[in-house]
Design a protein around this motif. Structure first.
Motif, mmCIF file in Angstrom:
data_model
loop_
_atom_site.group_PDB
_atom_site.id
_atom_site.type_symbol
_atom_site.label_atom_id
_atom_site.label_comp_id
_atom_site.label_asym_id
_atom_site.label_seq_id
_atom_site.Cartn_x
_atom_site.Cartn_y
_atom_site.Cartn_z
ATOM 1 N N PRO A 1 8.924 66.649 -2.823
ATOM 2 C CA PRO A 1 10.192 66.377 -3.689
ATOM 3 C C PRO A 1 10.584 66.115 -4.791
ATOM 4 O O PRO A 1 9.487 65.883 -5.769
ATOM 5 C CB PRO A 1 10.814 64.542 -2.925
ATOM 6 N N ALA A 2 11.837 66.814 -4.857
ATOM 7 C CA ALA A 2 12.356 66.905 -7.029
ATOM 8 C C ALA A 2 11.940 65.673 -7.574
ATOM 9 O O ALA A 2 11.369 65.588 -8.962
ATOM 10 C CB ALA A 2 13.447 67.166 -7.028
ATOM 11 N N ASP A 3 12.132 64.502 -7.058
ATOM 12 C CA ASP A 3 12.238 63.261 -8.155
ATOM 13 C C ASP A 3 11.020 62.183 -7.929
ATOM 14 O O ASP A 3 10.513 61.461 -7.646
ATOM 15 C CB ASP A 3 12.976 62.245 -7.209
ATOM 16 N N LEU A 4 9.682 63.100 -6.983
ATOM 17 C CA LEU A 4 8.251 62.831 -8.041
ATOM 18 C C LEU A 4 7.702 61.258 -8.188
ATOM 19 O O LEU A 4 8.059 62.270 -9.810
ATOM 20 C CB LEU A 4 7.585 63.677 -6.577
ATOM 21 N N LEU B 1 -1.802 64.885 -2.284
ATOM 22 C CA LEU B 1 -0.864 64.761 -1.935
ATOM 23 C C LEU B 1 0.100 66.142 -1.676
ATOM 24 O O LEU B 1 1.617 66.712 -0.829
ATOM 25 C CB LEU B 1 0.261 63.722 -2.888
ATOM 26 N N ALA B 2 0.131 66.965 -2.685
ATOM 27 C CA ALA B 2 0.507 68.387 -3.185
ATOM 28 C C ALA B 2 1.238 69.163 -1.354
ATOM 29 O O ALA B 2 2.858 69.437 -1.665
ATOM 30 C CB ALA B 2 0.289 69.101 -3.812
ATOM 31 N N LYS C 1 8.159 56.228 1.600
ATOM 32 C CA LYS C 1 7.400 57.727 2.412
ATOM 33 C C LYS C 1 6.570 57.497 2.939
ATOM 34 O O LYS C 1 5.793 57.536 1.721
ATOM 35 C CB LYS C 1 8.014 58.401 1.085
ATOM 36 N N LEU C 2 5.761 57.484 4.319
ATOM 37 C CA LEU C 2 4.730 57.576 4.366
ATOM 38 C C LEU C 2 4.031 58.794 5.353
ATOM 39 O O LEU C 2 4.763 59.801 4.919
ATOM 40 C CB LEU C 2 4.762 56.928 5.731
ATOM 41 N N TYR C 3 3.674 59.507 4.026
ATOM 42 C CA TYR C 3 2.106 60.477 4.069
ATOM 43 C C TYR C 3 1.328 60.620 5.273
ATOM 44 O O TYR C 3 1.263 60.036 5.875
ATOM 45 C CB TYR C 3 1.553 60.688 2.836
#
Length: 279
Positions: free
Chosen positions: A199-202, A211-212, A243-245
């Motif tokens: 996301p833009a707000d990372l 995480l990329a 937010k779950l990766y």
């Protein structure tokens, strides 16, 4: 005096683990890691006296599917009221769940203004007939729950699986050892559409190679104490959003206690070298 209600489910909402099924192990690869979240007050509701809140969560997850998974969790929260009172709650917990989700151990201590307020120690074992719980603290006791009750890590795996399948809703009953270790919760998880691009707000700590390219899902889990009587429509005891990766890391936390809501911003993230206990 204002007190922040704590539950091991808060830790569980961040916990990730594997079940015994080979298909699950093949689909879900978890990353041992340590994450630090800064807590801030987002909003208050109703007639609450909460005026300011600040705090921190430290979450350390290690282990593997064969040796089991360990979680060390600490949440320190300072709450100020509009009357000028300030109280500090300090929850420290450690849990372990075996890779087959058949056994769960837990200890937790909650300090209020540096005085021990709650001390819990116990274990749960799954059998064909029931989920059997044995407590050492706060007092020796035993109880049994429905055998379909899930442990927290088992529950989180099912959320990840639901995201991979594209399922938006998951209902489950869980046991997490929270409060005095004598309760189960009905949960409703809402899993939104997954994302493959950052996301833009990372946050800066999340801008890492691990995480990329990892897929993630916005998740909201509502917890309802089972057996609790309610007048009219039952509202959740609390909600966790994050937010779950797919590798088990969570960011962008939000904890809704009803009277007030906290945001948890990821401030530190460290990945550990995976261990292999399977032979």
């Amino acid at each position: 005096m204002i007190q922040l209600r704590h539950s091991l489910a808060a830790a569980a909402a961040l916990t990730v683990a594997l079940t015994a099924a080979q298909s699950v192990r093949a689909e879900v690869t978890l990353a041992p890691h340590r994450a630090v979240y800064e807590l801030k007050l987002r909003e208050t509701r109703g007639s609450t006296q909460v005026d300011q809140v600040r705090g921190r969560i430290v979450y350390e997850f290690t282990g593997n599917a064969c040796d089991g998974y360990a979680l060390n969790f600490r949440q320190v929260t300072e709450i100020a009221s509009d009357e000028g009172d300030t109280n500090v709650s300090d929850l420290r917990s450690a849990t372990w769940e075996d890779g087959k989700a058949q056994s769960f151990r837990f200890t937790a201590q909650n300090f209020l203004n540096q005085q021990l307020d709650r001390d819990t120690d116990g274990r749960a074992e799954r059998s064909g007939e029931a989920l059997k719980v044995t407590l050492r603290k706060p007092a020796s006791a035993s109880s049994a729950f429905d055998p379909g009750t899930l442990f927290p890590t088992e529950h989180l795996v099912k959320i990840i699986e639901a995201g991979k399948r594209g399922d938006q809703l998951l209902e489950a009953r869980i046991y997490d050892g929270s409060e005095n270790g004598d309760k189960t919760y009905d949960t409703l998880s809402v899993v939104s559409e997954g994302h493959d691009a950052p996301p833009a707000d990372l946050e800066a700590p999340a801008r890492v190679p691990e995480l990329a390219k990892a897929r993630f899902w916005p998740v909201t889990v509502s917890y309802f104490e089972r057996g609790k009587k309610a007048d009219g429509e039952q509202t959740p005891d609390y909600q966790m959003s994050f937010k779950l990766y797919e590798n088990g890391v969570s960011r962008a936390l939000r904890i809704d206690y009803g009277e007030f809501v906290l945001d948890g911003e990821l401030k530190e993230l460290e990945f550990f070298k995976p261990t292999t206990g399977c032979r």
